[in-house]
Scaffold this motif. Structure first.
Motif, PDB file in Angstrom:
ATOM      1  N   ILE A 203      24.249  -6.621  69.470  1.00  0.00           N
ATOM      2  CA  ILE A 203      25.625  -6.971  69.123  1.00  0.00           C
ATOM      3  C   ILE A 203      26.563  -6.671  70.282  1.00  0.00           C
ATOM      4  CG2 ILE A 203      27.540  -6.480  67.546  1.00  0.00           C
ATOM      5  CD1 ILE A 203      25.346  -5.922  65.416  1.00  0.00           C
ATOM      6  N   THR A 204      26.406  -5.487  70.877  1.00  0.00           N
ATOM      7  CA  THR A 204      27.297  -5.103  71.972  1.00  0.00           C
ATOM      8  C   THR A 204      26.709  -5.431  73.344  1.00  0.00           C
ATOM      9  OG1 THR A 204      26.353  -2.884  72.175  1.00  0.00           O
ATOM     10  CG2 THR A 204      28.182  -3.171  70.600  1.00  0.00           C
TER      11      THR A 204
ATOM     12  N   ASN B 162      21.146  -2.776  71.986  1.00  0.00           N
ATOM     13  CA  ASN B 162      22.018  -3.177  70.897  1.00  0.00           C
ATOM     14  C   ASN B 162      22.397  -4.637  71.127  1.00  0.00           C
ATOM     15  OD1 ASN B 162      24.221  -3.762  69.233  1.00  0.00           O
ATOM     16  ND2 ASN B 162      24.897  -1.631  69.236  1.00  0.00           N
TER      17      ASN B 162
ATOM     18  N   ALA C  85      24.785  -3.457  74.812  1.00  0.00           N
ATOM     19  CA  ALA C  85      24.559  -2.163  75.465  1.00  0.00           C
ATOM     20  C   ALA C  85      23.073  -1.818  75.465  1.00  0.00           C
ATOM     21  CB  ALA C  85      25.348  -1.074  74.750  1.00  0.00           C
TER      22      ALA C  85
END
Length: 138
Positions: free
Chosen positions: A107-108, A105, A110
């Protein structure tokens, strides 16, 4: 991501050509990040250290990647074997010692659990995210 104006223009253009009674939905694609962590053995370590990530970024590109170089197909999964093949084909690679693939991910930041096959949603495209390639000499 396409702007609202681009989506509206695509929608208008397709609406002119759609069959009566056909429902049409135009929306931006979803993207699924993938991180490849690999360990390679190479005769020319510096050259392969540069070329291997470039090969992955090129192959796992949503617009110009994929097996035929015309973009990644919507919903097409990423298989362990094809990532292995991309790395093995890098000039100077003697051995692909290890490969791990992770859903990512961007954006995060993760990263999911390692997978042998990364399934992609039907309306999604894959893209490279922070591959980690270590290269050693024989």
């Amino acid at each position: 991501m396409p702007s609202d104006e681009v989506l509206a223009a695509v929608s208008r253009r397709l609406d002119e050509r759609r069959l009566l009674g056909t429902r049409m939905v135009v929306e931006p694609p979803r993207y699924q990040g993938i991180t490849v962590v690999a360990r390679l053995t190479a005769a020319d370590v510096d050259r392969v250290r540069e070329a291997a990530p470039a090969a992955l970024y090129r192959y796992l590109d949503p617009l110009r990647g994929g097996p035929d170089g015309t973009g990644w197909g919507f919903g097409r999964p990423v298989q362990f074997g094809e990532v292995f093949s991309v790395l093995q084909a890098v000039p100077g690679v003697l051995l692909v010692d290890e490969i791990r693939m992770f859903p990512a991910n961007p954006i995060t930041g993760a990263r999911g659990a390692p997978v042998d096959r990364l399934d992609i949603a039907a309306n999604a495209l894959v893209f490279s995210h922070q591959h980690q390639i270590s290269v050693g000499a024989p």
